[in-house]
Write a protein that holds these residues in place. Sequence first.
Motif, mmCIF file in Angstrom:
data_model
loop_
_atom_site.group_PDB
_atom_site.id
_atom_site.type_symbol
_atom_site.label_atom_id
_atom_site.label_comp_id
_atom_site.label_asym_id
_atom_site.label_seq_id
_atom_site.Cartn_x
_atom_site.Cartn_y
_atom_site.Cartn_z
ATOM 1 N N UNK A 498 1.130 -1.074 0.117
ATOM 2 C CA UNK A 498 0.456 0.121 0.218
ATOM 3 C C UNK A 498 0.763 0.990 0.327
ATOM 4 N N UNK A 499 2.013 0.976 0.489
ATOM 5 C CA UNK A 499 2.902 2.331 1.337
ATOM 6 C C UNK A 499 3.462 2.839 -0.631
ATOM 7 N N UNK A 500 4.112 1.441 -1.437
ATOM 8 C CA UNK A 500 4.133 1.793 -3.075
ATOM 9 C C UNK A 500 3.510 2.491 -3.892
ATOM 10 N N UNK A 501 2.644 1.672 -3.730
ATOM 11 C CA UNK A 501 1.346 2.140 -4.590
ATOM 12 C C UNK A 501 0.751 4.054 -4.045
ATOM 13 N N UNK A 502 0.923 3.897 -2.681
ATOM 14 C CA UNK A 502 0.034 5.612 -2.385
ATOM 15 C C UNK A 502 1.895 6.282 -2.468
ATOM 16 N N UNK A 503 3.000 5.938 -2.768
ATOM 17 C CA UNK A 503 4.628 6.943 -2.913
ATOM 18 C C UNK A 503 4.237 7.159 -4.929
ATOM 19 N N UNK A 504 3.361 6.284 -5.615
ATOM 20 C CA UNK A 504 2.882 6.480 -7.420
ATOM 21 C C UNK A 504 3.236 5.218 -7.935
ATOM 22 N N UNK A 505 4.035 3.734 -7.551
ATOM 23 C CA UNK A 505 4.556 3.022 -8.196
ATOM 24 C C UNK A 505 3.155 2.256 -8.735
ATOM 25 N N UNK A 506 3.392 1.900 -9.953
ATOM 26 C CA UNK A 506 2.635 0.747 -10.654
ATOM 27 C C UNK A 506 2.872 -0.528 -10.359
ATOM 28 N N UNK A 507 1.813 -1.519 -9.904
ATOM 29 C CA UNK A 507 1.460 -2.354 -9.799
ATOM 30 C C UNK A 507 2.541 -2.987 -10.383
ATOM 31 N N UNK A 508 2.732 -3.170 -11.905
ATOM 32 C CA UNK A 508 3.956 -4.419 -11.470
ATOM 33 C C UNK A 508 5.196 -3.719 -11.440
ATOM 34 N N UNK A 509 5.751 -2.724 -10.633
ATOM 35 C CA UNK A 509 6.462 -2.593 -10.029
ATOM 36 C C UNK A 509 6.566 -3.115 -8.606
ATOM 37 N N UNK A 510 5.856 -3.608 -8.338
ATOM 38 C CA UNK A 510 5.656 -3.890 -6.814
ATOM 39 C C UNK A 510 6.607 -5.294 -6.513
ATOM 40 N N UNK A 511 7.845 -5.443 -6.060
ATOM 41 C CA UNK A 511 7.755 -6.841 -4.985
ATOM 42 C C UNK A 511 7.164 -7.765 -5.085
ATOM 43 N N UNK A 512 6.991 -9.203 -5.452
ATOM 44 C CA UNK A 512 6.024 -10.000 -5.415
ATOM 45 C C UNK A 512 6.058 -10.598 -3.928
ATOM 46 N N UNK A 513 7.827 -10.335 -3.426
ATOM 47 C CA UNK A 513 7.569 -11.192 -1.960
ATOM 48 C C UNK A 513 8.364 -9.935 -1.301
ATOM 49 N N UNK A 514 7.756 -9.984 -0.280
ATOM 50 C CA UNK A 514 9.264 -8.824 0.846
ATOM 51 C C UNK A 514 9.297 -10.159 2.087
ATOM 52 N N UNK A 515 10.591 -10.308 2.097
ATOM 53 C CA UNK A 515 11.484 -11.075 3.299
ATOM 54 C C UNK A 515 11.717 -10.067 4.089
ATOM 55 N N UNK A 516 11.773 -10.645 6.047
ATOM 56 C CA UNK A 516 11.588 -9.627 6.954
ATOM 57 C C UNK A 516 12.608 -10.268 7.241
ATOM 58 N N UNK A 517 14.002 -9.603 7.535
ATOM 59 C CA UNK A 517 15.331 -10.695 7.852
ATOM 60 C C UNK A 517 16.024 -9.115 8.951
ATOM 61 N N UNK A 518 16.757 -10.036 10.062
ATOM 62 C CA UNK A 518 17.244 -9.699 10.583
ATOM 63 C C UNK A 518 18.309 -8.808 10.099
ATOM 64 N N UNK A 519 18.705 -8.832 8.918
ATOM 65 C CA UNK A 519 20.141 -7.514 8.399
ATOM 66 C C UNK A 519 19.924 -8.014 7.472
ATOM 67 N N UNK A 549 18.522 -16.376 4.938
ATOM 68 C CA UNK A 549 18.445 -15.302 5.565
ATOM 69 C C UNK A 549 18.185 -14.689 6.397
ATOM 70 N N UNK A 550 17.228 -16.085 6.989
ATOM 71 C CA UNK A 550 16.439 -15.372 8.414
ATOM 72 C C UNK A 550 15.614 -14.657 8.216
ATOM 73 N N UNK A 551 14.780 -15.488 7.375
ATOM 74 C CA UNK A 551 13.167 -14.301 6.972
ATOM 75 C C UNK A 551 12.534 -14.552 8.089
ATOM 76 N N UNK A 552 11.978 -13.819 8.355
ATOM 77 C CA UNK A 552 10.296 -14.686 9.763
ATOM 78 C C UNK A 552 9.235 -13.507 8.831
#
Length: 552
Positions: A498-519, A549-552
Amino acid sequence: MRGLMFDSQLLLHSFLWRTERLFADKQIVTRLGPGEYHRYTYRDFGKRARRLGDAMRTLGIGPGDRVGTLAWNHYRHLETYFGVPGIQAVLHTINLRLSPAQQKFTIDKAEDRLLLVDVDQLDLVADLLDLGLPTVEAVVVLADSVPEHRLPLPVHCYEELLAAADEDAQFEEFDEHSASAMCFTSATTGDPKGVVYSHRAMVLQAMCLAMHDKLNMSESQVWLEVAPMFHCNGWNIPHTALLQGATLVLPGAHPSPADYVDIIEDLGVTGMNAAVTIGTMIRDAVRASDRPRDLSTLSTLWLGGQAPSKAVMKWFRDEYDCEVMQGYGMTENSPQICFFALKSTLADGDDDEIYALRQTQGLPIPLLQIKVCDQETREELPWDGQSIGDFFVRSPFTASEYYKDERTKDSMIDGWLRTGDVGCIDPEGYVLLKDRSKDLIKSGGEWISTIDLENSLMLHPKVAEATVVGIEDEKWLERPLACVVPSDPSLTADELRDHLLAEGFIKFWIPDTFLFVPEVPKTSVGKYDKKAIRGVVADEGLERAKAALGAG
């Protein structure tokens, strides 16, 4: 018809004449431990640099010989910056963060005859010698005494060598095109590539930095050199500080972000240069501190290696009225290519317009030419802020070839250096880096800039760090993957979309996957290590890469 001028040579040790006469009592300060500092004057520094040159001659080092260092940012390492090239030898600053195999490669390639090393590097040197360093003849320990060790070569004490040397020994004049220093690239692909700097190039680069109004490397500065002195000559800041008589502060061995905060408070630091990740970690150290921290003396923070986020820029400005600036450089350019400066004709812009300019890589520094070329035809593209292509540069401080390396032909083309970076230049001359050519994502035939995505992700209040890479996709060939370090454990992928859409990115640019990592994995010079992330995903597959990668 020739001009009627003296042909004085541009040599690094020529800086000492000015410094010792105009700024003799200004100080070089090195952190030794919590609240403990070593201090001495530029007058003392000059004497010790000449002693070092004399000691090197005693050890048989002469013109053209390579001398390697494995050392942190401290006053003894600074002395090698002038004492070694002062006798026309070549200083090879070895990257402490390269793998031992890569360190051995650079030492062998440079053919170092002598190694000057910190005490904590002695075990590493012993391991490297076990692997075989055929050109290394002796080791000098940068300390008051030599501790127990397992080195099979002659080992000398730095302070004992200097005590026996002549502080009045003179550095002679020689050809300014002589090699002064050697650095190797940090090996994002293949073996590190060697860049050999001339005295002339480094003097001109330091003079360009000294004249920059935003950097403001003046006598009144108290400047903290955080960028490693083993990488790109510390971005030439030590030479520039000495030239201008600024108080130079060196953080010593194994500094932490909290140490940088302490140093700024203890010494009233007014300016510093560091990797973007260090700026973020200083912010986080202040936030995590159990007491208020006062960084109000800090007015200039140069963050390099990659573009600092708007979030970090705003935090330092709002909290301490400190201006975060950036430049654009590379080992091959001694290192600076561009540096930010706000033109007076653009100073009336609103906040968003000014921040947009500050997130560019800035304007080409004096004496440097830059162009952007079509990636296929190599035809020069217009400076319209839209036409994206490869950056090419040339200057008196741009490498004309790599040291004994066939890869020269791929990068040095028709008198220009192909930087490997992709972007555009606007009509005012501001350079906007879109990506490294190898980091751009081509998804379904459309180019996606990982840098644009990263900058926007870093604006989210719950994000501490973020990087984006391209990974293989059966349908689109490549798709963006984001690795994010949350500052708030409640952060979700949907919030980021939602944040990236609000920043003006088109849907095709938005990553399919977000990995939440410690570092986020980082390179030897503190940049996000996109190659490592791509490699883990390619080797392990996405699901197993999450665990790696330690993704949670």
